[in-house]
Motif scaffolding. Sequence first.
Motif, PDB file in Angstrom:
ATOM      1  N   THR A  81      75.060  12.287 -26.756  1.00  0.00           N
ATOM      2  CA  THR A  81      74.191  12.432 -27.274  1.00  0.00           C
ATOM      3  C   THR A  81      72.968  12.869 -26.525  1.00  0.00           C
ATOM      4  OG1 THR A  81      73.040  10.745 -25.854  1.00  0.00           O
ATOM      5  CG2 THR A  81      73.972  10.072 -28.098  1.00  0.00           C
ATOM      6  N   ALA A  82      72.179  13.772 -26.781  1.00  0.00           N
ATOM      7  CA  ALA A  82      71.081  14.924 -26.429  1.00  0.00           C
ATOM      8  C   ALA A  82      69.776  14.161 -26.918  1.00  0.00           C
ATOM      9  CB  ALA A  82      71.326  16.251 -26.135  1.00  0.00           C
ATOM     10  N   THR A  83      68.728  14.185 -26.174  1.00  0.00           N
ATOM     11  CA  THR A  83      67.604  13.559 -27.162  1.00  0.00           C
ATOM     12  C   THR A  83      66.373  14.737 -26.776  1.00  0.00           C
ATOM     13  OG1 THR A  83      67.021  12.639 -24.763  1.00  0.00           O
ATOM     14  CG2 THR A  83      68.319  11.019 -26.640  1.00  0.00           C
ATOM     15  N   CYS A  84      65.143  14.366 -27.621  1.00  0.00           N
ATOM     16  CA  CYS A  84      64.034  16.044 -27.850  1.00  0.00           C
ATOM     17  C   CYS A  84      62.975  14.277 -28.395  1.00  0.00           C
ATOM     18  CB  CYS A  84      63.927  16.637 -28.581  1.00  0.00           C
ATOM     19  SG  CYS A  84      62.958  18.105 -28.702  1.00  0.00           S
ATOM     20  N   ARG A  85      61.780  14.071 -27.457  1.00  0.00           N
ATOM     21  CA  ARG A  85      60.962  13.681 -27.796  1.00  0.00           C
ATOM     22  C   ARG A  85      59.863  14.205 -28.495  1.00  0.00           C
ATOM     23  NH1 ARG A  85      59.106   8.729 -25.805  1.00  0.00           N
ATOM     24  NH2 ARG A  85      61.151   8.227 -25.201  1.00  0.00           N
ATOM     25  N   VAL A  86      59.388  14.244 -29.581  1.00  0.00           N
ATOM     26  CA  VAL A  86      58.690  15.018 -30.157  1.00  0.00           C
ATOM     27  C   VAL A  86      57.138  13.879 -30.494  1.00  0.00           C
ATOM     28  CG1 VAL A  86      57.685  15.503 -32.835  1.00  0.00           C
ATOM     29  CG2 VAL A  86      60.220  15.573 -31.554  1.00  0.00           C
ATOM     30  N   ALA A  87      55.960  14.329 -29.973  1.00  0.00           N
ATOM     31  CA  ALA A  87      54.960  14.154 -29.374  1.00  0.00           C
ATOM     32  C   ALA A  87      53.633  14.995 -31.395  1.00  0.00           C
ATOM     33  CB  ALA A  87      54.364  14.440 -28.278  1.00  0.00           C
ATOM     34  N   VAL A  88      53.320  13.953 -31.690  1.00  0.00           N
ATOM     35  CA  VAL A  88      52.625  14.743 -33.588  1.00  0.00           C
ATOM     36  C   VAL A  88      51.332  13.949 -32.778  1.00  0.00           C
ATOM     37  CG1 VAL A  88      52.203  13.594 -35.824  1.00  0.00           C
ATOM     38  CG2 VAL A  88      54.529  14.098 -34.791  1.00  0.00           C
ATOM     39  N   THR A  89      50.272  15.406 -32.822  1.00  0.00           N
ATOM     40  CA  THR A  89      48.575  15.215 -32.646  1.00  0.00           C
ATOM     41  C   THR A  89      48.459  15.907 -33.986  1.00  0.00           C
ATOM     42  OG1 THR A  89      48.692  17.500 -32.122  1.00  0.00           O
ATOM     43  CG2 THR A  89      48.152  15.729 -30.305  1.00  0.00           C
ATOM     44  N   ALA A  90      47.174  14.998 -34.654  1.00  0.00           N
ATOM     45  CA  ALA A  90      46.348  15.212 -35.867  1.00  0.00           C
ATOM     46  C   ALA A  90      46.071  17.050 -35.615  1.00  0.00           C
ATOM     47  CB  ALA A  90      45.236  14.501 -35.812  1.00  0.00           C
TER      48      ALA A  90
END
Length: 267
Positions: free
Chosen positions: A155-164
């Motif tokens: 597996t490989a992962t990507c962290r996503v941060a969502v702002t307004a």
Amino acid sequence: MRLLKCPKCGEMFSDTYKTCPFCQEDEERHSSKPVKSAGHRTGGGRAKPKVGGGVVIVCLVLVLGLAAYTIFGNQITAFFTGEKDAPTPEPAVLTINKTSVELTVGSSFALTVSGADKVAFSSSDEAVATVSANGTVQAVSTGSAVITASAADTTATCRVAVTAAVDQPTEPVTPDVPDTPDTPDTPTGKDLVLQSIYGSRGQFSFNVGETAPLEVDGTDATVTWSSSDSQIATVDASGVVTAVSFGKAIITASVEGQTLTIEALVR
């Protein structure tokens, strides 16, 4: 079948014999006759029949052979056939183009993964960010989520941060401005001073029949002169004021878009 004990020699023999074969063997040996015996002596120098010795050895060999083949079967087969064990394939290593990314609500980002032909994508929180089968991440609401790319056991992962999303101000529309006609020259803004040649400013006095030259300090331009009451005081084109009769008159000088005044008092 049962065993009988010879009363003569004490040996055990099968009841299929009419007489003790061991005693018969001794007699035949001493008489030089062929020996017909199905037994062997045991103890006391006499033969005793062997029971199942060969079978035990065969069974033991078979058991040992089966155990050896169970443990070393692949190596034995490879030795005789010339084949070698296939190498164990190394696990795939996935490489993702982004391990973390910041998005605003409504925006998207495309993830790419190398190292495997078939990759499955998933999101830890689809209320924050979703991911399509081809790796396109769509920001849904503020928060964070982990996008996972899976292939086999890797597996490989990507962290996503969502702002307004930040509202961008709209540029005002500038209306078309019609061409303006040429305007006359405006005042230059110079500090011009109207005074008499005697240095008086704002007001000067003189007697009937006298003259008082005026000047505008700060310009060399042509001055236009006028009097508010020519029956009391007159002014010519050169700025010379003449007292006519008793009273008060306002002398005006117009130059470079400015209007300057001075009071003439006739005594």
